[in-house]
Design a protein around this motif. Structure first.
Motif, PDB file in Angstrom:
ATOM      1  N   PRO A   1      57.021 -39.207 -34.043  1.00  9.93           N
ATOM      2  CA  PRO A   1      57.004 -40.510 -34.376  1.00  9.93           C
ATOM      3  C   PRO A   1      57.746 -41.624 -33.507  1.00  9.93           C
ATOM      4  O   PRO A   1      57.275 -42.754 -33.218  1.00  9.93           O
ATOM      5  N   ARG A   2      58.289 -40.918 -32.428  1.00  6.97           N
ATOM      6  CA  ARG A   2      58.871 -41.682 -31.175  1.00  6.97           C
ATOM      7  C   ARG A   2      58.307 -41.708 -29.945  1.00  6.97           C
ATOM      8  O   ARG A   2      58.660 -41.980 -28.821  1.00  6.97           O
ATOM      9  N   GLY A   3      56.862 -41.188 -30.001  1.00 10.12           N
ATOM     10  CA  GLY A   3      56.063 -41.229 -28.842  1.00 10.12           C
ATOM     11  C   GLY A   3      56.166 -39.764 -28.083  1.00 10.12           C
ATOM     12  O   GLY A   3      55.429 -39.922 -27.122  1.00 10.12           O
ATOM     13  N   ILE A   4      56.758 -38.766 -28.625  1.00  6.25           N
ATOM     14  CA  ILE A   4      56.770 -37.644 -27.562  1.00  6.25           C
ATOM     15  C   ILE A   4      56.011 -36.562 -28.399  1.00  6.25           C
ATOM     16  O   ILE A   4      56.151 -36.176 -29.512  1.00  6.25           O
ATOM     17  N   ARG A   5      55.262 -36.066 -27.597  1.00  4.57           N
ATOM     18  CA  ARG A   5      54.257 -34.960 -28.246  1.00  4.57           C
ATOM     19  C   ARG A   5      54.683 -33.728 -27.835  1.00  4.57           C
ATOM     20  O   ARG A   5      54.927 -33.363 -26.531  1.00  4.57           O
ATOM     21  N   VAL A   6      54.902 -32.926 -28.724  1.00  2.52           N
ATOM     22  CA  VAL A   6      55.346 -31.445 -28.871  1.00  2.52           C
ATOM     23  C   VAL A   6      54.240 -30.537 -29.218  1.00  2.52           C
ATOM     24  O   VAL A   6      54.122 -30.615 -30.251  1.00  2.52           O
ATOM     25  N   ASN A   7      53.821 -29.579 -28.519  1.00  2.06           N
ATOM     26  CA  ASN A   7      53.058 -28.655 -28.777  1.00  2.06           C
ATOM     27  C   ASN A   7      53.093 -27.262 -28.213  1.00  2.06           C
ATOM     28  O   ASN A   7      54.051 -27.092 -27.471  1.00  2.06           O
ATOM     29  N   THR A   8      52.342 -26.182 -28.797  1.00  5.35           N
ATOM     30  CA  THR A   8      52.572 -25.210 -28.118  1.00  5.35           C
ATOM     31  C   THR A   8      51.050 -24.324 -27.947  1.00  5.35           C
ATOM     32  O   THR A   8      50.321 -24.727 -28.376  1.00  5.35           O
ATOM     33  N   VAL A   9      51.284 -23.410 -26.847  1.00  2.00           N
ATOM     34  CA  VAL A   9      49.943 -22.860 -26.459  1.00  2.00           C
ATOM     35  C   VAL A   9      50.231 -21.227 -26.511  1.00  2.00           C
ATOM     36  O   VAL A   9      51.287 -20.635 -25.721  1.00  2.00           O
ATOM     37  N   ALA A  10      49.497 -20.497 -27.241  1.00  2.00           N
ATOM     38  CA  ALA A  10      49.763 -19.213 -27.343  1.00  2.00           C
ATOM     39  C   ALA A  10      48.817 -18.020 -26.963  1.00  2.00           C
ATOM     40  O   ALA A  10      47.724 -17.922 -27.547  1.00  2.00           O
ATOM     41  N   PRO A  11      49.363 -17.860 -25.653  1.00  2.00           N
ATOM     42  CA  PRO A  11      48.109 -17.179 -24.910  1.00  2.00           C
ATOM     43  C   PRO A  11      47.940 -15.594 -25.423  1.00  2.00           C
ATOM     44  O   PRO A  11      48.870 -15.089 -25.995  1.00  2.00           O
ATOM     45  N   GLY A  12      46.896 -15.261 -25.334  1.00  2.00           N
ATOM     46  CA  GLY A  12      46.426 -13.821 -25.774  1.00  2.00           C
ATOM     47  C   GLY A  12      46.974 -12.902 -24.663  1.00  2.00           C
ATOM     48  O   GLY A  12      47.741 -13.450 -23.542  1.00  2.00           O
ATOM     49  N   PHE A  13      46.454 -11.771 -24.486  1.00  2.00           N
ATOM     50  CA  PHE A  13      46.570 -10.747 -23.223  1.00  2.00           C
ATOM     51  C   PHE A  13      46.066 -11.344 -22.086  1.00  2.00           C
ATOM     52  O   PHE A  13      44.694 -11.927 -22.024  1.00  2.00           O
ATOM     53  N   THR A  14      46.809 -11.778 -21.027  1.00  2.00           N
ATOM     54  CA  THR A  14      46.419 -12.639 -19.642  1.00  2.00           C
ATOM     55  C   THR A  14      46.943 -11.386 -18.745  1.00  2.00           C
ATOM     56  O   THR A  14      47.958 -10.976 -18.536  1.00  2.00           O
ATOM     57  N   GLU A  15      45.998 -11.365 -17.865  1.00  2.00           N
ATOM     58  CA  GLU A  15      45.999 -10.562 -16.672  1.00  2.00           C
ATOM     59  C   GLU A  15      47.035 -11.136 -15.557  1.00  2.00           C
ATOM     60  O   GLU A  15      46.747 -11.557 -14.586  1.00  2.00           O
ATOM     61  N   THR A  16      48.193 -10.813 -15.969  1.00  2.00           N
ATOM     62  CA  THR A  16      49.323 -11.213 -14.804  1.00  2.00           C
ATOM     63  C   THR A  16      50.163 -10.179 -14.363  1.00  2.00           C
ATOM     64  O   THR A  16      49.935  -9.078 -14.830  1.00  2.00           O
ATOM     65  N   THR A  17      51.003 -10.537 -13.311  1.00  2.00           N
ATOM     66  CA  THR A  17      51.884  -9.474 -12.751  1.00  2.00           C
ATOM     67  C   THR A  17      52.760  -8.758 -14.055  1.00  2.00           C
ATOM     68  O   THR A  17      52.998  -7.666 -13.948  1.00  2.00           O
ATOM     69  N   ALA A  18      53.115  -9.766 -14.824  1.00  2.00           N
ATOM     70  CA  ALA A  18      53.983  -9.338 -15.792  1.00  2.00           C
ATOM     71  C   ALA A  18      53.418  -8.429 -16.652  1.00  2.00           C
ATOM     72  O   ALA A  18      53.789  -7.422 -17.283  1.00  2.00           O
ATOM     73  N   ALA A  19      52.050  -8.578 -17.121  1.00  2.00           N
ATOM     74  CA  ALA A  19      51.429  -8.103 -18.088  1.00  2.00           C
ATOM     75  C   ALA A  19      51.028  -6.678 -17.496  1.00  2.00           C
ATOM     76  O   ALA A  19      50.979  -5.731 -17.998  1.00  2.00           O
ATOM     77  N   THR A  20      50.841  -6.554 -16.117  1.00  2.00           N
ATOM     78  CA  THR A  20      50.376  -5.335 -15.390  1.00  2.00           C
ATOM     79  C   THR A  20      51.753  -4.327 -15.527  1.00  2.00           C
ATOM     80  O   THR A  20      51.638  -3.208 -15.714  1.00  2.00           O
ATOM     81  N   ALA A  21      52.840  -5.112 -15.315  1.00  2.00           N
ATOM     82  CA  ALA A  21      54.302  -4.208 -15.559  1.00  2.00           C
ATOM     83  C   ALA A  21      54.307  -3.624 -16.968  1.00  2.00           C
ATOM     84  O   ALA A  21      55.033  -2.470 -16.946  1.00  2.00           O
ATOM     85  N   LEU A  22      54.037  -4.540 -17.911  1.00  2.00           N
ATOM     86  CA  LEU A  22      53.945  -4.188 -19.276  1.00  2.00           C
ATOM     87  C   LEU A  22      52.977  -2.927 -19.477  1.00  2.00           C
ATOM     88  O   LEU A  22      53.620  -1.652 -20.044  1.00  2.00           O
ATOM     89  N   ILE A  23      52.043  -2.823 -19.009  1.00  2.00           N
ATOM     90  CA  ILE A  23      50.863  -2.036 -18.977  1.00  2.00           C
ATOM     91  C   ILE A  23      51.440  -0.468 -18.424  1.00  2.00           C
ATOM     92  O   ILE A  23      51.379   0.636 -18.958  1.00  2.00           O
ATOM     93  N   ALA A  24      52.114  -0.673 -17.228  1.00  2.00           N
ATOM     94  CA  ALA A  24      52.682   0.647 -16.492  1.00  2.00           C
ATOM     95  C   ALA A  24      53.866   0.981 -17.292  1.00  2.00           C
ATOM     96  O   ALA A  24      53.897   2.232 -17.630  1.00  2.00           O
ATOM     97  N   ARG A  25      54.736   0.332 -18.163  1.00  2.00           N
ATOM     98  CA  ARG A  25      55.725   0.852 -18.902  1.00  2.00           C
ATOM     99  C   ARG A  25      55.046   1.512 -20.154  1.00  2.00           C
ATOM    100  O   ARG A  25      55.554   2.607 -20.713  1.00  2.00           O
ATOM    101  N   LEU A  26      54.249   0.949 -20.723  1.00  2.00           N
ATOM    102  CA  LEU A  26      53.409   1.563 -21.691  1.00  2.00           C
ATOM    103  C   LEU A  26      52.850   2.864 -21.519  1.00  2.00           C
ATOM    104  O   LEU A  26      52.745   3.919 -22.035  1.00  2.00           O
ATOM    105  N   ALA A  27      52.263   2.725 -20.309  1.00  2.00           N
ATOM    106  CA  ALA A  27      51.504   4.024 -19.683  1.00  2.00           C
ATOM    107  C   ALA A  27      52.632   5.221 -19.358  1.00  2.00           C
ATOM    108  O   ALA A  27      52.324   6.362 -19.809  1.00  2.00           O
TER     109      ALA A  27
END
Length: 253
Positions: free
Chosen positions: A173-199
């Motif tokens: 109400p005071r002019g500030i917009r606050v939103n979220t974006v919730a990405p799904g699985f995105t191919e980033t270096t961090a995602a690749t590291a996660l895949i490696a840990r799971l593997a």
């Protein structure tokens, strides 16, 4: 300016975690729209666009968040857009009993409290001018947690989404917009590291681990992860529209 790119001329923006993946794509997208951008990361930046100011700091600490906020206001003379992109999981696999207090606290500091601290430092400037946009980048895991390796991350991102809604109700109400974006699985270096840990933890190959991760998220109709540039478009949309809520990219691109 290319067709379809929002006019963000002279907008002053901070993007955390802006040297890799979704953060870097967001920095490039805002610059293309005409914004003046400050970005930050714990490691040195390589090949950022001309005119982008880089602040080396760990916003997962109170001292680092305070330093970034101060540098942003000094460099830009104010703030119009804040994109809280920094986040990730470095927890070991093995489920909930494998995570100790230190791992939980580190994850909360990076994935939740970094945004809380920066908002607290930068919101007064937005409130004084009666305008601004804050985007909190959460994750599909805020409602679809992976218990084996990233439970603490998922819990922190869920908390970030709830926090974001509460702040939105207060400052909207005071002019500030606050939103979220919730990405799904995105191919980033961090995602690749996660895949490696799971593997490694499950004893399967990288391709099988990638497919296992996609399956655990309910599948991706296009058969591939999202790209950082696609998520950056959603974030840029949120900075340029008078809307409130959450955008999901849970089904991939």
């Amino acid at each position: 300016m290319p067709a379809g790119i929002a006019d963000l001329s002279e907008k002053r923006a901070l993007v955390t975690g802006g040297t890799k993946g979704i953060g870097r794509a967001t920095v490039l997208r805002l610059v293309r729209g005409g914004a003046r951008v400050v970005t930050t990361a714990r490691s040195d930046a390589d090949e950022l666009p001309d005119g982008v100011t880089f602040v080396k700091a760990d916003v997962g600490t109170a001292r680092g968040a305070a330093a970034v906020a101060a540098a942003t206001l000094e460099q830009l003379g104010g703030i119009d857009i804040v994109v809280h992109n920094v986040g990730g999981s470095t927890s070991r696999g093995g489920g909930v009993l494998a995570l100790d207090d230190d791992e939980w606290q580190h994850t909360l500091d990076v994935d939740l409290l970094s945004a809380v601290r920066l908002d607290r430092a930068l919101l007064p400037a937005m409130l004084a001018q009666g305008s601004g946009a804050i985007v909190h980048v959460t994750s599909i895991q805020r409602r679809m947690p992976l218990h084996d390796a990233t439970l603490a991350y998922a819990a922190a991102k869920a908390a970030l989404a709830t926090y974001s809604k509460g702040v939105s109700n207060e400052v909207g109400p005071r002019g500030i917009r606050v939103n979220t974006v919730a990405p799904g699985f995105t191919e980033t270096t961090a995602a690749t590291a996660l895949i490696a840990r799971l593997a490694e933890h499950t004893g399967i190959g990288m391709d099988a681990a990638r497919q296992k991760l996609m399956d655990s998220l309910g599948g991706i109709p296009l058969g591939r992860p999202a790209r950082p540039e696609e998520v950056a478009e959603l974030i840029a949309f949120r900075t340029d529209r008078t809307i409130d809520g959450t955008i999901d990219a849970t089904a991939g691109p």
